[in-house]
Design a protein around this motif. Structure first.
Motif, short mmCIF file in Angstrom:
data_model
loop_
_atom_site.label_atom_id
_atom_site.label_comp_id
_atom_site.label_asym_id
_atom_site.label_seq_id
_atom_site.Cartn_x
_atom_site.Cartn_y
_atom_site.Cartn_z
N MET A 1 1.00 -1.55 0.06
CA MET A 1 0.12 0.02 0.29
C MET A 1 1.01 1.25 0.04
SD MET A 1 -3.22 1.10 2.41
CE MET A 1 -2.24 2.08 3.91
N MET A 2 0.58 1.76 -0.98
CA MET A 2 1.56 3.51 -0.70
C MET A 2 1.06 4.64 -0.24
SD MET A 2 3.66 2.33 -1.99
CE MET A 2 4.86 3.49 -2.93
N ALA A 3 1.44 5.29 0.25
CA ALA A 3 1.00 6.32 1.42
C ALA A 3 2.76 7.72 1.07
CB ALA A 3 0.80 5.89 3.23
N THR A 4 2.43 8.76 1.68
CA THR A 4 3.44 10.03 1.28
C THR A 4 3.82 9.30 2.60
OG1 THR A 4 1.83 11.50 2.03
CG2 THR A 4 1.94 11.06 -0.13
N THR A 5 4.80 10.59 3.04
CA THR A 5 5.78 10.82 3.99
C THR A 5 4.48 11.58 5.58
OG1 THR A 5 6.52 12.29 3.26
CG2 THR A 5 7.94 10.22 3.82
N ASN A 6 3.96 12.38 4.71
CA ASN A 6 2.97 13.08 5.26
C ASN A 6 2.00 12.38 6.46
OD1 ASN A 6 4.19 15.47 4.57
ND2 ASN A 6 2.91 15.96 2.92
N ASP A 7 1.56 11.02 5.33
CA ASP A 7 0.25 10.03 6.18
C ASP A 7 1.14 9.52 8.00
OD1 ASP A 7 -1.51 11.46 4.46
OD2 ASP A 7 -0.74 8.95 3.15
N LEU A 8 2.43 9.55 8.03
CA LEU A 8 3.03 8.56 8.49
C LEU A 8 2.71 9.02 10.19
CD1 LEU A 8 6.91 8.59 7.66
CD2 LEU A 8 5.44 6.93 7.33
N LYS A 9 2.19 7.46 11.07
CA LYS A 9 2.28 7.12 12.07
C LYS A 9 2.82 6.75 12.99
CE LYS A 9 -2.82 7.84 11.47
NZ LYS A 9 -3.04 8.69 10.43
N ASN A 10 3.16 6.84 14.42
CA ASN A 10 3.90 5.47 14.62
C ASN A 10 3.35 4.89 14.75
OD1 ASN A 10 5.45 8.24 15.92
ND2 ASN A 10 4.23 8.43 17.82
N GLY A 11 3.93 3.98 14.65
CA GLY A 11 3.47 1.72 14.94
C GLY A 11 3.17 1.63 13.67
N MET A 12 3.50 2.38 12.56
CA MET A 12 3.32 1.98 11.33
C MET A 12 4.56 1.42 11.19
SD MET A 12 2.21 4.68 8.02
CE MET A 12 0.24 4.93 8.42
N VAL A 13 4.05 0.32 10.02
CA VAL A 13 5.45 -0.14 9.73
C VAL A 13 5.43 0.42 8.32
CG1 VAL A 13 6.56 -2.61 8.94
CG2 VAL A 13 5.25 -2.35 11.13
N ASN A 15 8.01 -0.51 4.25
CA ASN A 15 8.95 -1.61 3.55
C ASN A 15 9.42 -0.41 3.00
OD1 ASN A 15 9.76 -3.58 2.09
ND2 ASN A 15 8.37 -4.46 1.62
N LEU A 16 10.71 -0.66 3.46
CA LEU A 16 11.70 0.30 2.60
C LEU A 16 12.84 -0.69 2.54
CD1 LEU A 16 12.51 3.05 4.89
CD2 LEU A 16 10.95 3.92 3.14
N ASP A 58 5.99 14.41 1.50
CA ASP A 58 5.21 13.95 0.40
C ASP A 58 6.11 12.87 -0.27
OD1 ASP A 58 2.29 15.24 0.36
OD2 ASP A 58 2.79 16.95 -0.90
N VAL A 59 7.18 12.21 -0.17
CA VAL A 59 7.49 11.61 -0.51
C VAL A 59 6.30 10.21 -0.59
CG1 VAL A 59 9.51 9.99 -0.18
CG2 VAL A 59 10.07 12.08 -0.69
N LYS A 60 6.29 9.40 -1.39
CA LYS A 60 5.83 8.05 -1.30
C LYS A 60 6.40 7.14 -0.36
CE LYS A 60 2.35 8.15 -4.58
NZ LYS A 60 1.81 9.35 -4.21
N VAL A 61 5.92 6.13 -0.04
CA VAL A 61 6.61 5.00 0.58
C VAL A 61 5.54 4.59 0.33
CG1 VAL A 61 7.60 6.54 2.43
CG2 VAL A 61 5.97 6.64 3.24
#
Length: 188
Positions: A1-13, A15-16, A58-61
């Motif tokens: 699932m793609m999201a951006t760095t603006n969507d980050l939350k603690n506990g989120m995992v 895949n880098l 706004d980088v995709k992760v």
């Protein structure tokens, strides 16, 4: 699932580069010049290593789908720790290195949250505190209740912690699973 760095939350995992990293901390940062960045502290799901990483905003992760399941610990079979899914009753064997230090707080039929990605157990989350019996500790000295001193005690799981001098073998104590600290005596 793609999201951006603006969507980050603690506990989120995340895949880098084929490795899974849990977000422990993040901060949106707008320097005086240039674009905004997202500072993060990431913990490797497999090794436990913590790294600081900065992303452009706004980088995709790639967000890893982590399924957290309530499970009961059954036993150790020589190959690993056997857990049973509380909902499906399926049994799964989890390797010793995945269980890690959680083993110090696991009792038969004890509850744990097992995080799974693509059928692969990643890590175990325990309740914040557990109640364990003291298997062995030196006898305390009479009248030594107020000094605030501590002594080592071996718990029923084999874990050794520091307890107050008045605790005796056979008593149940409440232990913090995050740092192994004594939280109190369990009465009854």
């Amino acid at each position: 699932m793609m999201a951006t760095t603006n969507d980050l939350k603690n506990g989120m995992v995340l895949n880098l580069d084929g490795q899974l990293w849990a977000v422990q901390w993040f901060q949106h940062h707008k320097p005086g010049k240039g674009g905004a960045v997202m500072r993060t502290k990431l913990k490797s799901v497999m090794t436990g290593k913590v790294v600081d990483r900065t992303f452009n905003a706004d980088v995709k992760v790639d967000i890893a789908q982590v399924d957290k399941r309530d499970m009961h610990y059954l036993f150790h079979d020589g190959n690993g720790y056997v857990f049973m899914d509380s909902a499906t009753y399926d049994q799964v064997t989890i390797a010793d290195d995945v269980v890690g230090e959680a083993k110090d707080y696991l009792l038969d039929n004890g509850e744990a949250m097992v995080a799974v990605n693509d059928g692969q157990p990643l890590y175990i989350e325990l309740p914040v505190s557990v109640e364990l019996a003291v298997e062995y500790t030196e006898p305390g000295l009479q009248g030594d209740r107020s000094s605030g001193g501590t002594k080592p005690a071996r718990l029923e799981t084999g874990k050794e912690i520091q307890v107050p001098l008045f605790i005796t073998a056979g008593e149940k104590v409440k232990v913090d699973t995050r740092d192994g600290s004594y939280l109190g005596r369990v009465s009854g």
